[in-house]
Design a protein around this motif. Sequence first.
Motif, PDB file in Angstrom:
ATOM      1  N   LEU A  78       0.823  -1.209   0.000  1.00 17.67           N
ATOM      2  CA  LEU A  78       0.000   0.000   0.000  1.00 17.67           C
ATOM      3  C   LEU A  78       0.857   1.259   0.000  1.00 17.67           C
ATOM      4  O   LEU A  78       0.473   2.273  -0.611  1.00 17.67           O
ATOM      5  CB  LEU A  78      -0.937  -0.013   1.210  1.00 17.67           C
ATOM      6  CG  LEU A  78      -2.029  -1.092   1.173  1.00 17.67           C
ATOM      7  CD1 LEU A  78      -2.853  -1.073   2.452  1.00 17.67           C
ATOM      8  CD2 LEU A  78      -2.942  -0.914  -0.043  1.00 17.67           C
ATOM      9  N   GLU A  79       2.023   1.216   0.648  1.00 16.72           N
ATOM     10  CA  GLU A  79       2.909   2.374   0.631  1.00 16.72           C
ATOM     11  C   GLU A  79       3.460   2.609  -0.779  1.00 16.72           C
ATOM     12  O   GLU A  79       3.512   3.756  -1.249  1.00 16.72           O
ATOM     13  CB  GLU A  79       4.062   2.167   1.619  1.00 16.72           C
ATOM     14  CG  GLU A  79       5.066   3.305   1.665  1.00 16.72           C
ATOM     15  CD  GLU A  79       4.445   4.644   2.044  1.00 16.72           C
ATOM     16  OE1 GLU A  79       4.991   5.675   1.605  1.00 16.72           O
ATOM     17  OE2 GLU A  79       3.424   4.674   2.765  1.00 16.72           O
ATOM     18  N   LEU A  80       3.860   1.548  -1.461  1.00 17.28           N
ATOM     19  CA  LEU A  80       4.314   1.690  -2.846  1.00 17.28           C
ATOM     20  C   LEU A  80       3.196   2.236  -3.724  1.00 17.28           C
ATOM     21  O   LEU A  80       3.425   3.073  -4.605  1.00 17.28           O
ATOM     22  CB  LEU A  80       4.802   0.346  -3.384  1.00 17.28           C
ATOM     23  CG  LEU A  80       6.157  -0.131  -2.868  1.00 17.28           C
ATOM     24  CD1 LEU A  80       6.382  -1.589  -3.250  1.00 17.28           C
ATOM     25  CD2 LEU A  80       7.283   0.743  -3.414  1.00 17.28           C
ATOM     26  N   HIS A  81       1.985   1.753  -3.482  1.00 20.85           N
ATOM     27  CA  HIS A  81       0.826   2.248  -4.225  1.00 20.85           C
ATOM     28  C   HIS A  81       0.627   3.742  -3.979  1.00 20.85           C
ATOM     29  O   HIS A  81       0.397   4.514  -4.934  1.00 20.85           O
ATOM     30  CB  HIS A  81      -0.413   1.453  -3.813  1.00 20.85           C
ATOM     31  CG  HIS A  81      -1.700   1.986  -4.337  1.00 20.85           C
ATOM     32  ND1 HIS A  81      -1.932   2.201  -5.673  1.00 20.85           N
ATOM     33  CD2 HIS A  81      -2.838   2.366  -3.703  1.00 20.85           C
ATOM     34  CE1 HIS A  81      -3.152   2.683  -5.846  1.00 20.85           C
ATOM     35  NE2 HIS A  81      -3.708   2.798  -4.658  1.00 20.85           N
ATOM     36  N   ARG A  82       0.748   4.165  -2.739  1.00 23.08           N
ATOM     37  CA  ARG A  82       0.596   5.589  -2.424  1.00 23.08           C
ATOM     38  C   ARG A  82       1.680   6.430  -3.104  1.00 23.08           C
ATOM     39  O   ARG A  82       1.446   7.585  -3.472  1.00 23.08           O
ATOM     40  CB  ARG A  82       0.635   5.811  -0.907  1.00 23.08           C
ATOM     41  CG  ARG A  82      -0.652   5.423  -0.195  1.00 23.08           C
ATOM     42  CD  ARG A  82      -0.648   5.896   1.247  1.00 23.08           C
ATOM     43  NE  ARG A  82       0.302   5.157   2.059  1.00 23.08           N
ATOM     44  CZ  ARG A  82       0.019   4.045   2.731  1.00 23.08           C
ATOM     45  NH1 ARG A  82      -1.212   3.544   2.682  1.00 23.08           N
ATOM     46  NH2 ARG A  82       0.928   3.435   3.453  1.00 23.08           N
ATOM     47  N   GLN A  83       2.854   5.829  -3.290  1.00 28.20           N
ATOM     48  CA  GLN A  83       3.950   6.544  -3.938  1.00 28.20           C
ATOM     49  C   GLN A  83       3.812   6.579  -5.460  1.00 28.20           C
ATOM     50  O   GLN A  83       4.600   7.240  -6.129  1.00 28.20           O
ATOM     51  CB  GLN A  83       5.283   5.895  -3.557  1.00 28.20           C
ATOM     52  CG  GLN A  83       5.638   6.050  -2.086  1.00 28.20           C
ATOM     53  CD  GLN A  83       6.866   5.253  -1.702  1.00 28.20           C
ATOM     54  OE1 GLN A  83       7.477   4.584  -2.540  1.00 28.20           O
ATOM     55  NE2 GLN A  83       7.236   5.299  -0.437  1.00 28.20           N
ATOM     56  N   GLY A  84       2.819   5.846  -5.987  1.00 31.44           N
ATOM     57  CA  GLY A  84       2.557   5.907  -7.420  1.00 31.44           C
ATOM     58  C   GLY A  84       2.975   4.702  -8.231  1.00 31.44           C
ATOM     59  O   GLY A  84       2.805   4.695  -9.461  1.00 31.44           O
ATOM     60  N   THR A  85       3.513   3.659  -7.599  1.00 29.82           N
ATOM     61  CA  THR A  85       3.901   2.459  -8.330  1.00 29.82           C
ATOM     62  C   THR A  85       2.672   1.736  -8.871  1.00 29.82           C
ATOM     63  O   THR A  85       1.676   1.574  -8.168  1.00 29.82           O
ATOM     64  CB  THR A  85       4.692   1.503  -7.417  1.00 29.82           C
ATOM     65  OG1 THR A  85       5.873   2.162  -6.972  1.00 29.82           O
ATOM     66  CG2 THR A  85       5.078   0.223  -8.143  1.00 29.82           C
TER      67      THR A  85
END
Length: 247
Positions: A191-198
């Motif tokens: 979810l953190e990677l998703h929040r960063q735009g990945t």
Amino acid sequence: MNGAALQVRDLRKSFYAVHALDGVSFSVAPGELVGLIGPNGSGKTTAIDCISGLQEPDSGSVELDGASIFRYAPHRLAQHDVVRTFQGVRVFATLPVRRNLEVAMLGRLRGRQRIAALAHRRRGWPGIGDLIATFGLEPVADMPAGHVSYGQRKLVEFAAACVRRPRLLLLDEPVAAVNPTMANVIRDRILELHRQGTSILLVEHNMEFVLGTCQRVIVLDEGRILVEGAPEDVVRRPIVQEAYFGR
């Protein structure tokens, strides 16, 4: 760094007379977190393998940001910041956890960048310590990766995929056979990677994990797409229940 747009069109892969992928088409928008689900043998891992260059598709097309990456080898995809994890964990078992991440970093660099990294290795590679802390690997950082728990090896592989934040991350059953605590750690990192735009394409059998993680799911069965949409809506559809549990 922005997430990449993935477009798969009419992807086909057969093993003798068995059609593992039979005209599969789907997309992942930049920064989208998509689940690829289906019963055993539906073609999920084959799809990931063909996109990531581990297997050669028979036909179709795969595009990244509108440019073809069809039949690119894995190392060439890594240069475009497309990386993956595996259903069966793959780490360098005899190397310390920290060295696993350094090797992953080295593999993502080219030419003078690689030479510079090797020259400065004794001073520590930028970002490796932060990555170890982020994934909670400090207690085992200097242990051989083959001596840590299975869940921790999952984290090592995941961390290695993130040594440079990927634009497209392909995850094959990231929480298979790990305990709930470790699954929560892995979910948090996803979810953190998703929040960063990945952009993320996630294969997983754990429906609770999928429902709590993915924005959209695509259901495969016998190498074809059955349906796609919001996770809660898709899993309630009779055609999906039949594919998983039979009539």
